[in-house]
Design a protein around this motif. Structure first.
Motif, PDB file in Angstrom:
ATOM      1  N   TYR A  17      -4.070 -36.221  -8.894  1.00  0.00           N
ATOM      2  CA  TYR A  17      -2.703 -36.161  -9.407  1.00  0.00           C
ATOM      3  C   TYR A  17      -2.613 -36.926 -10.728  1.00  0.00           C
ATOM      4  CZ  TYR A  17       2.444 -36.309  -9.226  1.00  0.00           C
ATOM      5  OH  TYR A  17       3.786 -36.169  -9.500  1.00  0.00           O
ATOM      6  N   ILE A  46       4.768 -44.326 -15.418  1.00  0.00           N
ATOM      7  CA  ILE A  46       3.944 -43.146 -15.697  1.00  0.00           C
ATOM      8  C   ILE A  46       2.475 -43.560 -15.800  1.00  0.00           C
ATOM      9  CG2 ILE A  46       3.453 -41.296 -17.336  1.00  0.00           C
ATOM     10  CD1 ILE A  46       6.094 -40.845 -16.060  1.00  0.00           C
ATOM     11  N   ILE A  49       0.946 -44.336 -12.397  1.00  0.00           N
ATOM     12  CA  ILE A  49       0.658 -43.126 -11.623  1.00  0.00           C
ATOM     13  C   ILE A  49      -0.559 -42.417 -12.198  1.00  0.00           C
ATOM     14  CG2 ILE A  49       1.533 -40.835 -10.991  1.00  0.00           C
ATOM     15  CD1 ILE A  49       4.323 -42.082 -10.815  1.00  0.00           C
ATOM     16  N   PRO A  56       3.108 -41.280  -6.477  1.00  0.00           N
ATOM     17  CA  PRO A  56       4.282 -40.545  -6.960  1.00  0.00           C
ATOM     18  C   PRO A  56       5.188 -40.105  -5.808  1.00  0.00           C
ATOM     19  CG  PRO A  56       2.376 -39.108  -6.939  1.00  0.00           C
ATOM     20  CD  PRO A  56       1.869 -40.483  -6.593  1.00  0.00           C
ATOM     21  N   GLN A  57       6.464 -39.917  -6.105  1.00  0.00           N
ATOM     22  CA  GLN A  57       7.441 -39.446  -5.128  1.00  0.00           C
ATOM     23  C   GLN A  57       7.724 -37.961  -5.388  1.00  0.00           C
ATOM     24  OE1 GLN A  57       8.847 -42.046  -2.916  1.00  0.00           O
ATOM     25  NE2 GLN A  57       7.087 -43.072  -3.809  1.00  0.00           N
ATOM     26  N   PHE A  60      10.172 -37.459  -8.392  1.00  0.00           N
ATOM     27  CA  PHE A  60       9.435 -37.666  -9.646  1.00  0.00           C
ATOM     28  C   PHE A  60       8.621 -36.428  -9.986  1.00  0.00           C
ATOM     29  CE2 PHE A  60       5.381 -38.713 -11.624  1.00  0.00           C
ATOM     30  CZ  PHE A  60       5.776 -39.419 -12.759  1.00  0.00           C
ATOM     31  N   SER A  61       7.947 -35.865  -9.000  1.00  0.00           N
ATOM     32  CA  SER A  61       7.090 -34.703  -9.223  1.00  0.00           C
ATOM     33  C   SER A  61       7.902 -33.503  -9.689  1.00  0.00           C
ATOM     34  CB  SER A  61       6.328 -34.366  -7.940  1.00  0.00           C
ATOM     35  OG  SER A  61       5.534 -35.465  -7.527  1.00  0.00           O
ATOM     36  N   VAL A  78       2.033 -33.192  -4.656  1.00  0.00           N
ATOM     37  CA  VAL A  78       2.497 -34.474  -4.125  1.00  0.00           C
ATOM     38  C   VAL A  78       2.443 -34.514  -2.598  1.00  0.00           C
ATOM     39  CG1 VAL A  78       4.971 -33.891  -3.941  1.00  0.00           C
ATOM     40  CG2 VAL A  78       4.273 -36.255  -4.432  1.00  0.00           C
TER      41      VAL A  78
END
Length: 280
Positions: A17, A46, A49, A56-57, A60-61, A78
């Motif tokens: 990711y 950012i 991640i 990440p949530q 957010f994705s 995610v």
């Protein structure tokens, strides 16, 4: 120039990711700060991640997909990332839980994971914090998405009354958690019963357990010890678990009386005055 941590995208879903996020961001000609301003977070987040230091949530994705025009790539990825945050021994159960058509759960000490609030889950998982607590909480809450499907599993949960009194995370956290249980009573495919202290000796004294039923696959009984979980499709074990669960349901309060007890404990034990003072 600051050293940039290089990721091996094959190392884990989280590394993949981060690798892909950096690749797409740089292809779009955006700095960390610029992408952060677009998706409403800091450039530092950012960067964390992208270097697999933060999990990440989903929200957010979704924002990243919209900002970078990636066609849902990160929204799909995610799920794998969050699943990887679950303990390795628990992941097979989580996979089956997501496929089950009927879930029966008896909980002796804690609210079942599918019914936990974020604050309650954080308090439970933080009791022995190892690694990224935010990621672990996000992974637990992500399991709850199965309850919002168009055809969710039928979920029947029997909670020991002790669950209502075991103060996890403080009074406000418990009040929120019990209020959440009451709100879930409105769901068509979800039932919650409370096994009162007055029930005395019962068939769940050996501890919590879950039963998973499927349309085409064998039923599963699941238990946990302090090290890991155990699943079996052994017909005798499943039969024994089913009989025990039937007895627990019979000894528990009705759904309506259970809701009344939850509401009473919430107000009497965890009630808070409008000015923030405890009722006591």
């Amino acid at each position: 120039m600051a050293n940039i941590r290089q990721l091996d995208p094959s190392a884990s879903p989280l590394d993949y990711y981060g690798y892909e996020l950096r690749r797409h961001r740089e292809a779009a000609g955006l700095t960390l700060a610029q992408l952060g301003s677009i998706v409403f977070c800091t450039g530092s987040l950012i960067g964390q991640i992208e270097t697999a230091l933060k999990v990440p949530q989903r929200e957010f994705s979704e924002r990243v997909d919209a900002a970078l025009g990636t066609g849902g790539t990160f929204s799909r990825l995610v799920g794998l990332v969050l699943r990887s945050q679950l303990p390795g021994w628990f992941q097979p159960y989580a996979d089956l839980e997501a496929k089950a058509t009927f879930i029966s759960s008896f909980q002796a000490q804690l609210v079942y994971g599918l019914l936990q609030t974020k604050a309650y889950a954080r308090a439970v998982l933080g009791a022995r914090d190892e690694g990224d607590l935010d990621g672990k909480v996000a992974a637990r809450l992500d399991r709850q998405r199965i309850l919002d499907r168009e055809q969710p599993p039928v979920l029947w949960v029997v909670l020991s009354e002790a669950v209502l009194h075991q103060e996890i995370g403080g009074r406000e956290v418990m009040r929120e958690q019990l209020a959440h249980l009451l709100s879930l009573q409105k769901r068509r495919w979800l039932e919650i019963q409370v096994l009162p202290f007055e029930a005395g000796a019962h068939t769940g004294l050996m501890g919590s357990f879950n039963l998973l039923r499927f349309d085409k696959d064998p039923d599963i009984v699941y238990t946990e010890d302090f090290v890991q979980g155990h699943m079996t499709a052994n017909p005798e074990a499943v039969k024994e678990g089913s009989v025990r669960y039937d007895h627990l349901q019979a000894a528990a309060l009705s759904v309506d009386d259970s809701a009344a007890l939850i509401a009473r404990v919430m107000e009497e034990r965890y009630g808070i005055e409008p000015d923030g003072r405890d009722l006591a």
